[in-house]
Design an enzyme around this catalytic site. Structure first.
Site, PDB file in Angstrom:
ATOM      1  N   GLU A 110       0.859  -1.190   0.000  1.00 50.51           N
ATOM      2  CA  GLU A 110       0.000   0.000   0.000  1.00 50.51           C
ATOM      3  C   GLU A 110       0.895   1.239   0.000  1.00 50.51           C
ATOM      4  O   GLU A 110       1.715   1.421   0.906  1.00 50.51           O
ATOM      5  CB  GLU A 110      -0.876  -0.039   1.255  1.00 50.51           C
ATOM      6  CG  GLU A 110      -1.797   1.125   1.471  1.00 50.51           C
ATOM      7  CD  GLU A 110      -2.564   0.989   2.782  1.00 50.51           C
ATOM      8  OE1 GLU A 110      -3.340   1.922   3.087  1.00 50.51           O
ATOM      9  OE2 GLU A 110      -2.387  -0.012   3.509  1.00 50.51           O
TER      10      GLU A 110
ATOM     11  N   ASP B 289      -5.370   8.362  10.354  1.00 52.21           N
ATOM     12  CA  ASP B 289      -4.027   8.003  10.789  1.00 52.21           C
ATOM     13  C   ASP B 289      -3.714   8.527  12.176  1.00 52.21           C
ATOM     14  O   ASP B 289      -4.083   9.648  12.538  1.00 52.21           O
ATOM     15  CB  ASP B 289      -2.987   8.541   9.794  1.00 52.21           C
ATOM     16  CG  ASP B 289      -3.063   7.832   8.452  1.00 52.21           C
ATOM     17  OD1 ASP B 289      -3.185   6.599   8.455  1.00 52.21           O
ATOM     18  OD2 ASP B 289      -3.016   8.512   7.413  1.00 52.21           O
TER      19      ASP B 289
END
Length: 241
Positions: free
Chosen positions: A30, A41
């Site tokens: 990824e 995140d």
């Protein structure tokens, strides 16, 4: 599936990590195009996103790197980023570019499918898998909808919150993944908080893809490439035994 934030700490290290991934049997990578407000995140990735942007990392540089590694390494690559990046670039243009350089899927956490028909149609038109996300709190009806819209795999977020903190995998996780398995005809990926080989052992037979991100970056920063390799080697032995 392993993860790289492009441009952090630099593209040379990104490629060294990808080379290490291939050597240690990683099945998919990824590639994250950095964004200023990466809402999914945690602190580790947030700081890395900010540092990459401060160093001048651009979308075009990320595409050039992605094109290079997708032709150089025999690993499927997907791109992860946030919808504003696609919007500013041009959604169809962005997806078409991904297709043209060999990217097989896209993870865009804030592209909610009921609001993102332009994105989903572009993915269908250019044959790039739009990988959608589900959580343990996703109701059955919503889960069925996501399973019908996703492509390539359904990304199952293992717990509430953002990336980085370790997840305690337990019976609740097993029940969630069993529910997803009953609903989804596509492969199941699990991410957020995988930090130990015991986590991989727990997930074997319950999902198809274990997604490791923040822990690899932490290892790189504290133990270097050697530490990353030492972490991945026993996982390769486990999953390919």
């Amino acid at each position: 599936m392993a993860h790289q934030i492009l441009g952090y700490p630099n593209f040379e290290t990104n490629e060294a990590m990808i080379r290490l991934f291939q050597q240690n049997g990683v099945d998919m990578v990824e590639l994250q195009i950095p964004f200023s407000e990466p809402i999914a995140d945690g602190p580790t990735f947030l700081l890395a996103n900010q540092a990459a942007l401060e160093r001048g990392t651009t979308v075009d540089q990320c595409f050039a790197f992605a094109e290079h590694v997708s032709s150089e390494y025999d690993i499927p690559f997907v791109i992860m980023t946030y919808y504003n990046v696609l919007y500013q670039y041009g959604v169809r243009r962005f997806v078409e570019k991904c297709a043209s350089i060999g990217i097989q899927g896209l993870i865009v956490p804030d592209a909610f499918p009921e609001e993102s028909e332009l994105y989903l149609q572009a993915c269908r038109d250019f044959r790039v898998d739009p990988i959608l996300l589900a959580t343990p709190y996703t109701p059955d009806e919503r889960l069925a909808y996501l399973a019908g819209q996703t492509g390539g795999m359904l990304y199952c977020v293992a717990r509430k919150g953002v990336t980085g903190a370790r997840t305690m995998f337990d019976d609740t996780t097993s029940a969630f993944l069993a529910r997803v398995r009953q609903t989804s005809a596509v492969p199941i990926g699990v991410g957020f908080g995988i930090q130990h080989i015991d986590d991989i052992q727990f997930l074997i037979g319950k999902c198809d893809v274990a997604i490791i991100g923040s822990h690899l970056l932490n290892l790189l920063e504290t133990e270097g490439l050697e530490g990353v390799g030492q972490f991945l080697a026993p996982i390769q032995a486990l999953v390919h035994s």
